[in-house]
Design an enzyme around this catalytic site. Structure first.
Site, PDB file in Angstrom:
ATOM      1  N   ASP A  35      13.771 -58.523  -8.696  1.00 56.93           N
ATOM      2  CA  ASP A  35      12.954 -59.172  -7.671  1.00 56.93           C
ATOM      3  C   ASP A  35      11.475 -59.050  -8.033  1.00 56.93           C
ATOM      4  O   ASP A  35      10.725 -60.028  -7.973  1.00 56.93           O
ATOM      5  CB  ASP A  35      13.241 -58.534  -6.310  1.00 56.93           C
ATOM      6  N   ALA A  36      11.069 -57.863  -8.433  1.00 58.06           N
ATOM      7  CA  ALA A  36       9.665 -57.637  -8.807  1.00 58.06           C
ATOM      8  C   ALA A  36       9.298 -58.407 -10.071  1.00 58.06           C
ATOM      9  O   ALA A  36       8.219 -59.010 -10.151  1.00 58.06           O
ATOM     10  CB  ALA A  36       9.413 -56.144  -8.998  1.00 58.06           C
TER      11      ALA A  36
END
Length: 143
Positions: A35-36
Site C-alpha cells: 500500500d505504501a
C-alpha cells in the site's frame, strides 16, 4: 522502465539470503508495505507538472482507492507469472476487514495487488518496475 529506475525507493536492502524471511511474512504485512509503495509511486507520477496541493491530493486519492486498485489488478493479471498470481491469491484470501464504502470483492482484489507489490518491493525491484510501468494513470507525467 520507469522514470524512477535506479532510484533508492525501488532498491530494496534485502539480499537473496533473506528470501526465507520474506516468505514468512504474512500477506497482510506485505499488503501493508505494498500500500505504501503504491501510494508513493502514484505520488511521484503526479508530482509533475507542479499543481496545487489539493489537486495533487485528489488525483492521488483517486488512484489509490480500492476500486481503482482492483481495476489495475484486472489489467495486470494477464502479465503475471504463476508465482505472482499466487501472492495475489494469498493477499485476497487474507483481506479481513473492509471499509464501509468498499465492496468486499473489490477490497480483496486491492489487497491482492498490494500484497504482490509489497512482495516484489522486497524480492524483485526490476519486476516491480516492469509492472508499475504497465499501469496507466490518467493525467500523470510521462514515464
Amino acid at each position: 522502465m520507469t522514470q524512477f529506475d535506479d532510484h533508492p525507493l525501488w532498491q530494496s536492502s534485502l539480499n537473496p539470503a533473506d528470501a526465507p524471511a520474506v516468505q514468512s511474512l504474512s500477506p497482510v504485512a506485505l499488503a501493508y508495505l505494498g500500500d505504501a509503495v503504491f501510494e508513493l509511486y502514484v505520488r511521484c507520477c503526479y508530482l509533475f507538472p507542479p499543481r496545487r496541493i489539493g489537486d495533487f491530493h485528489r488525483r492521488v486519492v483517486a488512484q489509490v482507492r480500492a476500486e481503482q486498485q482492483a481495476q489495475i489488478l484486472t489489467t495486470l493479471l494477464p502479465q503475471l507469472t504463476d508465482p505472482e498470481k499466487e501472492w495475489v491469491r494469498r493477499g485476497r484470501n487474507a483481506a479481513t476487514s473492509t471499509s464501509r464504502r468498499a465492496n468486499p470483492e473489490l477490497y480483496q482484489a486491492a489487497s491482492g495487488l498490494e500484497t504482490l507489490l509489497g512482495y516484489l518491493y522486497l524480492r524483485d525491484a526490476r519486476r516491480l518496475d516492469e509492472l508499475l510501468a504497465l499501469i496507466e494513470l490518467p493525467d500523470a507525467a510521462p514515464r
